[in-house]
Design a protein around this motif. Structure first.
Motif, PDB file in Angstrom:
ATOM      1  N   UNK A   1       9.999  -4.954   6.289  1.00  0.00           N
ATOM      2  CA  UNK A   1       9.726  -5.590   4.912  1.00  0.00           C
ATOM      3  C   UNK A   1       8.265  -5.405   4.591  1.00  0.00           C
ATOM      4  N   UNK A   2       7.305  -5.433   5.318  1.00  0.00           N
ATOM      5  CA  UNK A   2       6.028  -5.252   5.172  1.00  0.00           C
ATOM      6  C   UNK A   2       5.439  -3.792   4.929  1.00  0.00           C
TER       7      UNK A   2
ATOM      8  N   UNK B   1       8.304   2.586   0.789  1.00  0.00           N
ATOM      9  CA  UNK B   1       9.297   3.317   1.527  1.00  0.00           C
ATOM     10  C   UNK B   1       9.466   2.716   2.844  1.00  0.00           C
ATOM     11  N   UNK B   2      10.573   2.579   3.573  1.00  0.00           N
ATOM     12  CA  UNK B   2      11.009   1.904   4.704  1.00  0.00           C
ATOM     13  C   UNK B   2      10.744   2.508   5.960  1.00  0.00           C
ATOM     14  N   UNK B   3      10.851   1.886   6.982  1.00  0.00           N
ATOM     15  CA  UNK B   3      10.685   2.652   8.415  1.00  0.00           C
ATOM     16  C   UNK B   3      11.426   3.713   8.576  1.00  0.00           C
TER      17      UNK B   3
ATOM     18  N   UNK C   1      14.259   4.533  -0.159  1.00  0.00           N
ATOM     19  CA  UNK C   1      14.559   3.055  -0.657  1.00  0.00           C
ATOM     20  C   UNK C   1      16.080   2.763  -0.822  1.00  0.00           C
ATOM     21  N   UNK C   2      16.634   3.631  -1.664  1.00  0.00           N
ATOM     22  CA  UNK C   2      17.850   3.602  -2.049  1.00  0.00           C
ATOM     23  C   UNK C   2      18.888   4.065  -1.233  1.00  0.00           C
TER      24      UNK C   2
ATOM     25  N   UNK D   1       4.530  11.510  -2.196  1.00  0.00           N
ATOM     26  CA  UNK D   1       4.447  10.227  -1.665  1.00  0.00           C
ATOM     27  C   UNK D   1       4.107   9.151  -2.627  1.00  0.00           C
ATOM     28  N   UNK D   2       4.150   7.945  -2.177  1.00  0.00           N
ATOM     29  CA  UNK D   2       3.625   6.664  -2.894  1.00  0.00           C
ATOM     30  C   UNK D   2       3.148   5.701  -1.786  1.00  0.00           C
ATOM     31  N   UNK D   3       2.006   5.061  -2.380  1.00  0.00           N
ATOM     32  CA  UNK D   3       1.418   3.929  -1.561  1.00  0.00           C
ATOM     33  C   UNK D   3       1.037   4.108  -0.139  1.00  0.00           C
ATOM     34  N   UNK D   4       1.268   5.472   0.264  1.00  0.00           N
ATOM     35  CA  UNK D   4       1.072   5.863   1.663  1.00  0.00           C
ATOM     36  C   UNK D   4       1.142   7.387   1.969  1.00  0.00           C
TER      37      UNK D   4
END
Length: 771
Positions: free
Chosen positions: A184-185, A192-194, A284-285, A440-443
């Motif tokens: 979640x975090x 993007x997920x783990x 994510x999708x 990439x986005x956010x990281x």
């Protein structure tokens, strides 16, 4: 006599009857007494059971109190972050009280409830895991079945190992609770997920973890409460498996089935059978469609880079020959054009001598201008390679952390321009500028870094992978090593921990002579917990001024000032940029305003850097671009204003991966006309090509493919007509070009033993000239 005997006989009979009567009475009394005793016992036990139904022992009161405090604290945080949201607050309080009450109830499951709990708890835990980020019914029935197989086998394996379904189910449920919170975090911070290879990034993540604000949403609160009730239900289960002869075989069978299922999901035939979403570039999708466990385990085979179709050393050498041949044709055309221009010049009547080529004219004019009152460098200067002349500029590249212009998502209003200087440079015809599409986005900053420094693309690598940590295991040809071969000294600067993304290991392997990390900064300025861009750019100036006379410098800096974690309050840092489209404020809006304020700080610092090099006598090129946009937590605020919908189309989705770039120089060099939108893998080749410096065969290949496909990044590619393409699409021409690129990249990055070094280290023009 007879009478006497009869009388005695009668008396005996009467006596016997009296005795029998007494015995019957006694027997009845005993029975009654027993029943009374039983009834008394039953009544006493009933009273005792009623008293023990509620267990108010100290330990249970403490447990209930702690649980209640935790749940109410989460509720309060959610209310502070997202507001009351109708009935959410009273419902959360009610569920918190109910959970504490369950702790105090002294109740254990019987046989039927044991069986029911064994069947329902794993499925409910699976649903809660999915609820963290989406609703479980987004997942198809077949993919739900696949996820449940993993969940049930895991619960059973652990229960048989421990010999207790009570502890097996409790620990399994707790693990899913923690995994879900972590994911979640991670999604909140980097959008993007783990993925499996995140294990390699744990050190880097831990180093910046305390700079994030962990905001609690109502979704998170209710999912956690769901898990809490499942943990309480698991603790009521009384089933145990004591015999080792039963436990061990059952554990082995469950573990074998779990391992086999995880292996099976790697197979394409199994993925097709279950209708698994196999699109790699929208993680994510993919996780939403496949479920967390199936998507995570389905990524395991992607830890290693897949071999491109048709890959062989012979194919690489064939592509190399075609690059050399293409460059030979260009050289011949240039010579022919030069000869024709010379003839025209000789025939001219004005008697003036023209330059033999447009490039020479531009260079000589630029150098004449730069030489006015300034110092130039001669090829003959000591220690300078013949490849490096006065026309070879110093090259300074700034990859600015999270630097982006969110107006690409639509128009929004602020109280003042958050990047006025950068906007002015982008409007200046003397600079090359536009937008880069990144992967990439956010990281995962290091992936943009990798694409720029090598010319490779994340499009051909597993989504979410980090090249610096997974795939570089020795020296690899890159921009720093190539420039070093041309006589440049090469310096990397990063005002944070050297170990982040393995830079301390990878930078020397890419060809950097030195790496200046946070320990190289003396008393820098900090904004929040990070070194400011002003101090970071001062280090560039310091490094430049320390070079030897005549030395050409390549400096590459990755900044930290704008690193995510924008919600937290820091002494001395206040938002000066306000989003004027909102009449109210919230934590997320304030975070977005802080982000835009940081961008303004970067803009001011960059202006100061440019002004310094305007007065430097040596030809110098300065490049600045962002590594990625901030996470959805920030961009969603802008989307609320603009109506931007990332899922509306592929083109709209890719707007979330656009960052601005500018290429400035201090000696009047006319930069090549680049498209307004390109991708970061092409940028270095374009810069070298603009200076007239020789290019490697690989860089020549990149410029060739850029003409056909101006953008190639992880999420999409764009053709020269501006049409966006998904990699799942089939196009004979573009697929062939992409596969050729993939083959060369695989030889460059992955197949180190068979790498064709000359492809990535030698000039294609030089090869063509010698033929």
């Amino acid at each position: 006599m007879e009478n006497k005997e009869k009388i005695k006989s009668k008396e005996k009979i009467k006596s016997k009857e009296k005795t029998k009567s007494k015995e019957e009475i006694k027997s009845k009394e005993k029975i009654m007494n027993k029943e009374k005793i039983k009834e008394d016992i039953k009544n006493k036990e009933g009273i005792k059971n009623k008293k023990e139904l509620w267990n108010f022992e100290r330990i249970n009161l403490i447990k209930a109190g702690i649980l209640l405090v935790i749940l109410l604290a989460l509720t309060a945080l959610a209310a502070k972050t997202e507001g009351m949201m109708g009935y959410f607050l009273p419902l959360a309080v009610l569920l918190s009280l109910a959970a504490a009450a369950v702790v105090l109830v002294n109740f254990r499951f019987g046989r039927i409830l044991n069986i029911i709990s064994l069947l329902l708890i794993p499925f409910a835990a699976y649903c809660c895991l999915e609820f963290y980020t989406h609703v479980p019914w987004d997942i198809s029935p077949l993919m739900t079945l696949m996820n449940c197989v993993f969940v049930y086998l895991f619960f059973l394996a652990l229960s048989f190992l421990l010999g207790s379904f009570n502890w097996g189910y409790r620990i399994s449920t707790l693990l899913l609770l923690l995994i879900g919170i972590s994911n979640y975090f991670v999604v909140e911070f980097r959008s993007a997920p783990i993925v499996p290879w995140d294990v390699f990034s744990m050190g880097t993540a831990a180093s910046v973890a305390d700079n994030y604000t962990y905001t609690i949403s109502w979704r998170l609160v209710f999912v956690v409460m769901g898990f809490v009730f499942l943990l309480l239900a698991s603790s009521r289960n009384t089933l145990k498996v004591k015999l080792w002869k039963v436990r061990i075989p059952c554990f082995v069978i469950a573990l074998a089935l779990l391992t086999g299922s995880a292996a099976a999901i790697q197979e394409k035939s199994v993925q097709d059978l279950f209708g698994m979403d196999q699109t790699l570039f929208t993680p994510n999708v993919r996780y939403r469609n496949n479920g967390f466990l199936a998507a995570f385990l389905g990524n395991l085979h992607l830890i290693n880079v897949q071999v491109p179709e048709g890959y062989s050393l012979a194919k690489v050498e064939e592509l190399q020959e075609s690059i050399i041949e293409s460059e030979k044709e260009k050289t011949d055309e240039t010579k022919s054009a030069s000869t024709e221009e010379t003839l025209l010049t000789e025939e001219s009547t004005d008697g003036t001598e023209a330059a033999s080529s447009k490039e020479e004219a531009q260079t000589s004019g630029a150098l004449a201008e730069a030489s006015a009152g300034k110092t130039t460098v001669s090829e003959a200067d000591e220690g300078i390679s013949a490849e490096v002349s006065a026309t070879s500029p110093n090259i300074i590249v700034v990859m600015n952390e999270a630097f982006s212009d969110l107006s690409v998502l639509g128009e929004f209003n602020t109280n003042e321009d958050y990047m006025p200087f950068f906007h002015s440079l982008m409007e200046d015809d003397s600079t090359a500028s536009g937008h880069l599409m990144v992967s990439v986005k956010g990281g995962n900053t290091a992936n943009t870094e990798y694409e720029f420094l090598t010319g490779d693309s994340m499009a051909f690598l597993p989504a979410g992978s980090v090249v610096f940590q997974q795939y570089i295991h020795g020296d690899i040809p890159a921009l720093p090593s190539y420039l070093k071969s041309l006589g440049y000294s090469t310096t990397a600067i990063h005002p944070y921990l050297a170990s982040g993304w393995n830079r301390n290991i990878v930078y020397p392997e890419l060809g950097f002579d030195e790496f200046l990390d946070i320990d190289s900064f003396e008393n820098p300025e900090y904004i929040r917990n990070y070194v400011s861009d002003a101090s970071a750019f001062d280090k560039i100036i310091e490094s430049f001024e320390s070079k030897k006379p005549g030395e050409k410098k390549f400096i590459f800096e990755v900044t930290m000032q704008n690193h995510s974690g924008y919600s937290k309050d820091y002494p001395g840092f206040e938002a000066s940029i306000q989003l004027t489209d909102f009449n109210v404020t919230s934590t997320s809006i304030q975070a977005a305003e802080k982000y835009l304020t940081l961008i303004q700080y970067s803009d001011t610092a960059f202006e100061k850097l440019i002004h310094y090099f305007e007065n430097v006598g040596e030809p110098t090129i300065i490049v600045m671009f962002g590594d990625h946009q901030p996470s959805d937590y920030i961009t969603n605020v802008i989307s609320r204003i603009t109506g931007y919908d990332s899922e509306a189309s592929l083109e709209e989705n890719q707007k979330s991966y656009m960052v601005p770039y500018v290429v400035w120089n201090n000696y009047g060099l006319e930069m090549n006309a680049n498209t307004d939108l390109t991708s970061v893998n092409y940028l270095a080749a374009n810069i070298l090509d603009s200076t007239g410096m020789p290019l490697t065969e690989y860089q020549e290949f990149l410029l060739g493919i850029q003409d056909e496909l101006p953008v190639i990044c992880a999420g999409a590619y764009i053709d020269r007509d501006g049409i966006y393409h998904n990699y799942a699409e089939k196009d004979d021409v573009f697929d062939s070009l992409l596969n050729d690129y993939n083959i060369l990249q695989y030889n460059h990055l992955t197949d180190g033993k068979n790498r064709v070094e000359s492809l990535f280290t030698e000039s294609a023009a030089g090869e063509a000239a010698t033929e």
